[in-house]
Design a protein around this motif. Structure first.
Motif, PDB file in Angstrom:
ATOM      1  N   GLU A  28    -105.344 -19.682 -14.708  1.00  0.00           N
ATOM      2  CA  GLU A  28    -105.082 -19.431 -13.294  1.00  0.00           C
ATOM      3  C   GLU A  28    -103.637 -19.751 -12.929  1.00  0.00           C
ATOM      4  OE1 GLU A  28    -108.127 -21.703 -11.329  1.00  0.00           O
ATOM      5  OE2 GLU A  28    -109.667 -20.236 -11.829  1.00  0.00           O
ATOM      6  N   ILE A  29    -102.704 -19.216 -13.725  1.00  0.00           N
ATOM      7  CA  ILE A  29    -101.279 -19.363 -13.455  1.00  0.00           C
ATOM      8  C   ILE A  29    -100.646 -17.977 -13.461  1.00  0.00           C
ATOM      9  CG2 ILE A  29    -101.085 -21.702 -14.396  1.00  0.00           C
ATOM     10  CD1 ILE A  29     -99.974 -20.478 -16.981  1.00  0.00           C
ATOM     11  N   SER A  30     -99.450 -17.880 -12.896  1.00  0.00           N
ATOM     12  CA  SER A  30     -98.751 -16.595 -12.883  1.00  0.00           C
ATOM     13  C   SER A  30     -97.963 -16.420 -14.178  1.00  0.00           C
ATOM     14  CB  SER A  30     -97.791 -16.529 -11.696  1.00  0.00           C
ATOM     15  OG  SER A  30     -96.721 -17.433 -11.895  1.00  0.00           O
ATOM     16  N   ALA A  31     -97.563 -15.185 -14.450  1.00  0.00           N
ATOM     17  CA  ALA A  31     -96.750 -14.909 -15.636  1.00  0.00           C
ATOM     18  C   ALA A  31     -95.427 -15.671 -15.562  1.00  0.00           C
ATOM     19  CB  ALA A  31     -96.517 -13.413 -15.776  1.00  0.00           C
ATOM     20  N   GLU A  32     -94.890 -15.804 -14.346  1.00  0.00           N
ATOM     21  CA  GLU A  32     -93.641 -16.545 -14.169  1.00  0.00           C
ATOM     22  C   GLU A  32     -93.824 -18.016 -14.520  1.00  0.00           C
ATOM     23  OE1 GLU A  32     -94.921 -14.538 -11.672  1.00  0.00           O
ATOM     24  OE2 GLU A  32     -93.590 -12.856 -12.101  1.00  0.00           O
ATOM     25  N   GLU A  33     -94.946 -18.595 -14.077  1.00  0.00           N
ATOM     26  CA  GLU A  33     -95.226 -19.992 -14.425  1.00  0.00           C
ATOM     27  C   GLU A  33     -95.363 -20.157 -15.936  1.00  0.00           C
ATOM     28  OE1 GLU A  33     -97.861 -22.248 -11.233  1.00  0.00           O
ATOM     29  OE2 GLU A  33     -98.603 -20.206 -11.556  1.00  0.00           O
ATOM     30  N   LEU A  34     -96.002 -19.185 -16.575  1.00  0.00           N
ATOM     31  CA  LEU A  34     -96.158 -19.246 -18.023  1.00  0.00           C
ATOM     32  C   LEU A  34     -94.794 -19.188 -18.707  1.00  0.00           C
ATOM     33  CD1 LEU A  34     -97.931 -19.370 -20.531  1.00  0.00           C
ATOM     34  CD2 LEU A  34     -98.146 -16.883 -20.402  1.00  0.00           C
ATOM     35  N   ASP A  35     -93.911 -18.323 -18.246  1.00  0.00           N
ATOM     36  CA  ASP A  35     -92.559 -18.242 -18.811  1.00  0.00           C
ATOM     37  C   ASP A  35     -91.837 -19.581 -18.704  1.00  0.00           C
ATOM     38  OD1 ASP A  35     -92.793 -15.595 -19.564  1.00  0.00           O
ATOM     39  OD2 ASP A  35     -91.817 -14.830 -17.754  1.00  0.00           O
ATOM     40  N   ILE A  36     -91.978 -20.234 -17.548  1.00  0.00           N
ATOM     41  CA  ILE A  36     -91.336 -21.532 -17.342  1.00  0.00           C
ATOM     42  C   ILE A  36     -91.917 -22.567 -18.302  1.00  0.00           C
ATOM     43  CG2 ILE A  36     -91.068 -23.458 -15.703  1.00  0.00           C
ATOM     44  CD1 ILE A  36     -90.988 -21.237 -13.478  1.00  0.00           C
ATOM     45  N   ILE A  37     -93.233 -22.597 -18.410  1.00  0.00           N
ATOM     46  CA  ILE A  37     -93.894 -23.551 -19.309  1.00  0.00           C
ATOM     47  C   ILE A  37     -93.415 -23.349 -20.741  1.00  0.00           C
ATOM     48  CG2 ILE A  37     -96.110 -24.150 -20.373  1.00  0.00           C
ATOM     49  CD1 ILE A  37     -97.380 -23.543 -17.590  1.00  0.00           C
ATOM     50  N   LEU A  38     -93.372 -22.098 -21.186  1.00  0.00           N
ATOM     51  CA  LEU A  38     -93.000 -21.824 -22.570  1.00  0.00           C
ATOM     52  C   LEU A  38     -91.516 -22.064 -22.830  1.00  0.00           C
ATOM     53  CD1 LEU A  38     -95.154 -18.658 -23.273  1.00  0.00           C
ATOM     54  CD2 LEU A  38     -95.671 -21.052 -23.810  1.00  0.00           C
ATOM     55  N   SER A  39     -90.688 -22.032 -21.790  1.00  0.00           N
ATOM     56  CA  SER A  39     -89.260 -22.278 -21.973  1.00  0.00           C
ATOM     57  C   SER A  39     -88.932 -23.773 -21.964  1.00  0.00           C
ATOM     58  CB  SER A  39     -88.443 -21.557 -20.902  1.00  0.00           C
ATOM     59  OG  SER A  39     -88.671 -22.126 -19.636  1.00  0.00           O
TER      60      SER A  39
END
Length: 51
Positions: A28-39
């Motif tokens: 339940e997160i956005s693609a943008e949040e996922l990008d931030i997490i992975l970076s």
């Protein structure tokens, strides 16, 4: 589930090549949040705890 648990699951699933759409839907997160997490740099694991 805490945000740290979500981050760790997202990183683990990404390493296992789980599709982004599935990760974002399940956590339940956005693609943008996922990008931030992975970076972000994950916290180093203590010696001997890797599987």
């Amino acid at each position: 589930m805490t945000s740290e648990q979500r981050k760790e699951m997202a990183r683990t699933w990404a390493k296992c090549h789980v599709p982004v759409a599935d990760i974002t839907r399940l956590l339940e997160i956005s693609a943008e949040e996922l990008d931030i997490i992975l970076s972000e740099q994950p916290a180093p694991e203590p010696e001997g705890t890797t599987q």
